[in-house]
Design an enzyme around this catalytic site. Structure first.
Site, PDB file in Angstrom:
ATOM      1  CB  CYS A 256     -19.372  17.352  21.487  1.00  0.00           C
ATOM      2  SG  CYS A 256     -20.003  19.029  21.408  1.00  0.00           S
TER       3      CYS A 256
ATOM      4  N   GLY B 109       0.864  -1.172   0.000  1.00  0.00           N
ATOM      5  CA  GLY B 109       0.000   0.000   0.000  1.00  0.00           C
ATOM      6  C   GLY B 109       0.896   1.215   0.000  1.00  0.00           C
TER       7      GLY B 109
ATOM      8  CD  GLU C  91      -6.528  -1.554  -6.024  1.00  0.00           C
ATOM      9  OE1 GLU C  91      -6.495  -1.431  -4.772  1.00  0.00           O
ATOM     10  OE2 GLU C  91      -7.357  -2.261  -6.615  1.00  0.00           O
ATOM     11  N   PRO C  92      -2.252   2.910  -6.676  1.00  0.00           N
ATOM     12  CG  PRO C  92      -1.177   4.211  -8.312  1.00  0.00           C
ATOM     13  CD  PRO C  92      -2.227   3.117  -8.132  1.00  0.00           C
TER      14      PRO C  92
ATOM     15  CE1 TYR D 154      -5.587   6.021   9.629  1.00  0.00           C
ATOM     16  CE2 TYR D 154      -7.705   4.887   9.743  1.00  0.00           C
ATOM     17  CZ  TYR D 154      -6.791   5.656   9.042  1.00  0.00           C
ATOM     18  OH  TYR D 154      -7.071   6.069   7.762  1.00  0.00           O
TER      19      TYR D 154
ATOM     20  NE  ARG E 280      -2.366   5.906   1.982  1.00  0.00           N
ATOM     21  CZ  ARG E 280      -2.996   5.882   3.145  1.00  0.00           C
ATOM     22  NH1 ARG E 280      -2.967   6.923   3.933  1.00  0.00           N
ATOM     23  NH2 ARG E 280      -3.629   4.796   3.535  1.00  0.00           N
TER      24      ARG E 280
END
Length: 345
Positions: A275, A162, A204-205, A248, A207
């Site tokens: 909030c 990834g 699938e690049p 995360y 990002r």
């Protein structure tokens, strides 16, 4: 029926000459791809629980590939194609059982994952056999994804990856050439060992393309100093437009947009306006002594800030402005309160 177009405006959002494809993970994303006139033969449909309606829309639209993620989906897609009198090209998503050493929430290729058919358990082999036997499904290959972002090359060699990007000045992602050498080199060597022709390889690049292209801008409001503890600098956005730090613990660089040359002399924590105590965009970072009204910039915000944004606390999602060669134009206006109540009865 395929998704209806809700606008006659031509987006021209996709340039076929670039040789790019697109993956979608919902019927909504498919509808946007169709509105943007993306060539559907270059569109892959991902997801671990596509609904019958979504699969019907994809088949009717003539989508290029459905990336099948479960035995349930194999059965469902075969039935939908049979009823429609069509055949559908598919990829079988396998889980290779490789730990890419990234955050647990962005790890997708281990055996304990909701995604894909496990190789270790034998499910991947069974799925391939079932796909080959299905009269209306054309198995075109395998798909796998290990996680994101991955800053090591070793997982890419065994296999896939990834593509990572630099979210902070300390991040050192591998270059595209290094990823290519690890992935293609391993694929070629393995095919040579097995005496088989190398298959077509698709990566699938996403990002790495759209992430660095986006910069999020926030305006500073309240500033709360707790002597000896922390200084909170609150901004007019937060987890509603960037959930990644809360979800995360993603880290980002933060810069002063209206005072870019000022000396960073204050350690502050950038807090969102939502909030939730966990609504923090960046902790203990250096900025020029902030004052209300200052604008800060968070680079590398293009990949997931827009796509994961929400109306939490009924806050409107922000506008998006396209900037190129000193010129700018708005490509998504700010939501209004009326927009958020459109579906209320």
């Amino acid at each position: 029926m395929p998704p209806r177009r809700t606008s006659t405006r031509r987006w021209r959002a996709f340039s076929p000459e670039e040789g790019l494809g697109l993956d979608v993970v919902s019927g909504g994303e498919l509808a946007v791809a169709m509105a943007g006139e993306v060539p559907l033969d270059r569109v892959y449909f991902h997801g671990n629980n596509k609904t019958p309606a979504e699969l019907e829309e994809a088949v009717a639209a003539g989508i290029g590939r459905v990336v099948v993620d479960s035995f349930h989906e194999l059965d469902l897609l075969e039935r939908i194609c049979a009823e429609a009198g069509k055949s559908q090209d598919i990829l079988v998503r396998v889980s290779p059982g490789i730990d890419p050493h990234t955050h647990a929430y962005t790890t997708t290729g281990i055996i304990d994952s909701k995604f894909g058919f496990s190789i270790q358990t034998g499910d991947a082999e069974k799925a391939v056999q079932q796909a080959i036997a299905a009269p209306h499904l054309n198995l075109r290959g395998l798909h796998f994804h290990l996680g994101s972002p991955i800053f090591e090359l070793e997982p890419s060699s065994a296999p896939g990856g990834g593509f990572a990007i630099a979210y902070t000045r300390n991040d050192q992602p591998p270059a595209a050439d290094d990823y290519a050498e690890a992935i293609v080199g391993t694929l070629t060597a393995t095919c040579n060992e097995l005496g088989m022709e190398p298959p077509a390889l698709v990566v699938e690049p996403g990002r790495s393309i759209i992430g660095p292209a986006g910069v999020a801008l926030y305006r500073i409001g309240a500033i709360k100093e707790i002597p000896g503890v922390r200084t909170y600098v609150s901004v007019d956005g937060g987890m509603g437009d960037n959930i990644r730090p809360a979800l995360y613990q993603a880290s980002y660089e933060v810069l002063s947009a209206n005072r870019p040359t000022a000396e960073p002399d204050a350690t502050v924590t950038i807090a969102g306006k939502y909030c939730e105590s966990g609504d923090v965009l960046a902790s203990d970072i250096l900025l020029p002594s902030p004052v209300a009204g200052d604008v800060i910039a968070i680079p590398a915000a293009g990949a997931y800030c827009p796509s994961m944004a929400s109306n939490y606390n009924l806050n409107p999602r922000p506008p998006i402005v396209l900037v190129n060669n000193g010129e700018s134009r708005m490509i998504r206006r700010r939501e209004s309160y009326a927009d958020m109540m459109l579906c209320d009865l």
